[in-house]
Write a protein that holds these residues in place. Sequence first.
Motif, PDB file in Angstrom:
ATOM      1  N   ALA A  40     -32.682  73.761  46.341  1.00  0.00           N
ATOM      2  CA  ALA A  40     -32.180  74.253  45.051  1.00  0.00           C
ATOM      3  C   ALA A  40     -30.798  73.671  44.770  1.00  0.00           C
ATOM      4  O   ALA A  40     -30.517  73.203  43.662  1.00  0.00           O
ATOM      5  N   LYS A  41     -29.939  73.667  45.777  1.00  0.00           N
ATOM      6  CA  LYS A  41     -28.589  73.098  45.611  1.00  0.00           C
ATOM      7  C   LYS A  41     -28.662  71.607  45.289  1.00  0.00           C
ATOM      8  O   LYS A  41     -27.910  71.111  44.449  1.00  0.00           O
ATOM      9  N   ALA A  42     -29.569  70.900  45.963  1.00  0.00           N
ATOM     10  CA  ALA A  42     -29.709  69.461  45.724  1.00  0.00           C
ATOM     11  C   ALA A  42     -30.186  69.178  44.305  1.00  0.00           C
ATOM     12  O   ALA A  42     -29.743  68.218  43.664  1.00  0.00           O
ATOM     13  N   ILE A  43     -31.092  70.003  43.807  1.00  0.00           N
ATOM     14  CA  ILE A  43     -31.607  69.817  42.448  1.00  0.00           C
ATOM     15  C   ILE A  43     -30.552  70.211  41.421  1.00  0.00           C
ATOM     16  O   ILE A  43     -30.330  69.501  40.436  1.00  0.00           O
ATOM     17  N   ILE A  44     -29.874  71.326  41.651  1.00  0.00           N
ATOM     18  CA  ILE A  44     -28.830  71.770  40.724  1.00  0.00           C
ATOM     19  C   ILE A  44     -27.727  70.730  40.620  1.00  0.00           C
ATOM     20  O   ILE A  44     -27.211  70.463  39.530  1.00  0.00           O
ATOM     21  N   SER A  45     -27.372  70.091  41.745  1.00  0.00           N
ATOM     22  CA  SER A  45     -26.292  69.098  41.698  1.00  0.00           C
ATOM     23  C   SER A  45     -26.642  67.946  40.770  1.00  0.00           C
ATOM     24  O   SER A  45     -25.777  67.420  40.070  1.00  0.00           O
ATOM     25  N   VAL A  46     -27.924  67.560  40.723  1.00  0.00           N
ATOM     26  CA  VAL A  46     -28.335  66.486  39.809  1.00  0.00           C
ATOM     27  C   VAL A  46     -28.343  67.005  38.372  1.00  0.00           C
ATOM     28  O   VAL A  46     -27.846  66.340  37.469  1.00  0.00           O
ATOM     29  N   LEU A  47     -28.909  68.192  38.173  1.00  0.00           N
ATOM     30  CA  LEU A  47     -28.993  68.743  36.817  1.00  0.00           C
ATOM     31  C   LEU A  47     -27.616  68.936  36.194  1.00  0.00           C
ATOM     32  O   LEU A  47     -27.447  68.776  34.987  1.00  0.00           O
ATOM     33  N   GLU A  48     -26.634  69.266  37.026  1.00  0.00           N
ATOM     34  CA  GLU A  48     -25.280  69.496  36.531  1.00  0.00           C
ATOM     35  C   GLU A  48     -24.401  68.252  36.615  1.00  0.00           C
ATOM     36  O   GLU A  48     -23.223  68.303  36.273  1.00  0.00           O
ATOM     37  N   GLY A  49     -24.963  67.136  37.085  1.00  0.00           N
ATOM     38  CA  GLY A  49     -24.214  65.883  37.156  1.00  0.00           C
ATOM     39  C   GLY A  49     -23.070  65.905  38.165  1.00  0.00           C
ATOM     40  O   GLY A  49     -22.077  65.198  37.987  1.00  0.00           O
ATOM     41  N   GLN A  50     -23.206  66.689  39.216  1.00  0.00           N
ATOM     42  CA  GLN A  50     -22.158  66.770  40.230  1.00  0.00           C
ATOM     43  C   GLN A  50     -22.167  65.510  41.095  1.00  0.00           C
ATOM     44  O   GLN A  50     -23.215  64.946  41.377  1.00  0.00           O
ATOM     45  N   THR A  51     -20.992  65.100  41.502  1.00  0.00           N
ATOM     46  CA  THR A  51     -20.874  64.000  42.462  1.00  0.00           C
ATOM     47  C   THR A  51     -20.223  64.554  43.727  1.00  0.00           C
ATOM     48  O   THR A  51     -19.451  65.508  43.673  1.00  0.00           O
ATOM     49  N   HIS A  52     -20.542  63.948  44.847  1.00  0.00           N
ATOM     50  CA  HIS A  52     -20.043  64.408  46.134  1.00  0.00           C
ATOM     51  C   HIS A  52     -19.334  63.253  46.827  1.00  0.00           C
ATOM     52  O   HIS A  52     -19.728  62.094  46.677  1.00  0.00           O
ATOM     53  N   PRO A  53     -18.307  63.558  47.601  1.00  0.00           N
ATOM     54  CA  PRO A  53     -17.574  62.477  48.282  1.00  0.00           C
ATOM     55  C   PRO A  53     -18.443  61.716  49.282  1.00  0.00           C
ATOM     56  O   PRO A  53     -18.223  60.534  49.523  1.00  0.00           O
ATOM     57  N   ARG A  54     -19.440  62.397  49.842  1.00  0.00           N
ATOM     58  CA  ARG A  54     -20.380  61.758  50.756  1.00  0.00           C
ATOM     59  C   ARG A  54     -21.781  62.071  50.254  1.00  0.00           C
ATOM     60  O   ARG A  54     -22.023  63.120  49.672  1.00  0.00           O
ATOM     61  N   PRO A  55     -22.737  61.165  50.452  1.00  0.00           N
ATOM     62  CA  PRO A  55     -24.079  61.408  49.911  1.00  0.00           C
ATOM     63  C   PRO A  55     -24.770  62.585  50.591  1.00  0.00           C
ATOM     64  O   PRO A  55     -24.676  62.763  51.804  1.00  0.00           O
ATOM     65  N   LEU A  56     -25.445  63.392  49.776  1.00  0.00           N
ATOM     66  CA  LEU A  56     -26.311  64.440  50.300  1.00  0.00           C
ATOM     67  C   LEU A  56     -27.590  63.776  50.804  1.00  0.00           C
ATOM     68  O   LEU A  56     -27.825  62.588  50.569  1.00  0.00           O
ATOM     69  N   THR A  57     -28.436  64.532  51.473  1.00  0.00           N
ATOM     70  CA  THR A  57     -29.642  63.971  52.089  1.00  0.00           C
ATOM     71  C   THR A  57     -30.499  63.213  51.079  1.00  0.00           C
ATOM     72  O   THR A  57     -30.956  62.100  51.349  1.00  0.00           O
ATOM     73  N   HIS A  58     -30.729  63.794  49.908  1.00  0.00           N
ATOM     74  CA  HIS A  58     -31.577  63.124  48.913  1.00  0.00           C
ATOM     75  C   HIS A  58     -30.888  61.887  48.346  1.00  0.00           C
ATOM     76  O   HIS A  58     -31.554  60.892  48.038  1.00  0.00           O
ATOM     77  N   ASN A  63     -30.497  55.965  48.370  1.00  0.00           N
ATOM     78  CA  ASN A  63     -29.742  54.764  48.762  1.00  0.00           C
ATOM     79  C   ASN A  63     -30.598  53.838  49.625  1.00  0.00           C
ATOM     80  O   ASN A  63     -30.578  52.617  49.451  1.00  0.00           O
ATOM     81  N   PHE A  64     -31.367  54.409  50.570  1.00  0.00           N
ATOM     82  CA  PHE A  64     -32.272  53.605  51.394  1.00  0.00           C
ATOM     83  C   PHE A  64     -33.348  52.946  50.528  1.00  0.00           C
ATOM     84  O   PHE A  64     -33.665  51.764  50.698  1.00  0.00           O
ATOM     85  N   LEU A  65     -33.922  53.714  49.623  1.00  0.00           N
ATOM     86  CA  LEU A  65     -34.967  53.160  48.747  1.00  0.00           C
ATOM     87  C   LEU A  65     -34.421  51.970  47.955  1.00  0.00           C
ATOM     88  O   LEU A  65     -35.069  50.922  47.858  1.00  0.00           O
ATOM     89  N   GLU A  66     -33.224  52.140  47.401  1.00  0.00           N
ATOM     90  CA  GLU A  66     -32.620  51.054  46.622  1.00  0.00           C
ATOM     91  C   GLU A  66     -32.294  49.852  47.501  1.00  0.00           C
ATOM     92  O   GLU A  66     -32.525  48.703  47.102  1.00  0.00           O
ATOM     93  N   ALA A  67     -31.774  50.092  48.705  1.00  0.00           N
ATOM     94  CA  ALA A  67     -31.422  48.989  49.611  1.00  0.00           C
ATOM     95  C   ALA A  67     -32.649  48.171  49.990  1.00  0.00           C
ATOM     96  O   ALA A  67     -32.562  46.952  50.158  1.00  0.00           O
ATOM     97  N   TRP A  68     -33.790  48.831  50.116  1.00  0.00           N
ATOM     98  CA  TRP A  68     -35.034  48.150  50.479  1.00  0.00           C
ATOM     99  C   TRP A  68     -35.855  47.762  49.242  1.00  0.00           C
ATOM    100  O   TRP A  68     -36.995  47.336  49.370  1.00  0.00           O
TER     101      TRP A  68
END
Length: 168
Positions: A40-58, A63-68
Amino acid sequence: MIEMKVAGIALEASTRSPIILLKDATDRRALPIYIGQDQAKAIISVLEGQTHPRPLTHDLMVNFLEAWEIEVEKVIIHSLQDNTFYAILVTKQGETRGENQSRPSDAIAIALRTNSPIWVMEEVVADASIPVDRDADEAERRAFREFISNLSPDELIQRGRFSSGEAQ
């Protein structure tokens, strides 16, 4: 399949468990899916456009998907068994396509981060969705009943031929 959008996150009244709410394009059906607090927190962070100093799991996964150079084509919520939803991530890398099993909450969190569509099998929508606009549903049923009641059997046969593509 029915394409659905994330309408938001709600808390179930008695247990305070988070629920993600998906809605169809007509806003007539909603599909509630119970999810965990972290998702829920991971989804809310996207819906609210939050950015984090370090990447969350999703974010890390994206990032891995894009790198590959792996594209998430879509998410499909394909079944409901014993009150548990099942989903797959449909991916593409060059000409190679893949399907990976996922919890719907994780798949939705990734879909939101990659702007990928979320599809739900019609059987799942039929089994688990709730009506949002009961008045519109009832008005549509009344209009259909009135339409059918005014057709003669010959008109019904004629319309059936026309809609099936047969020559008249």
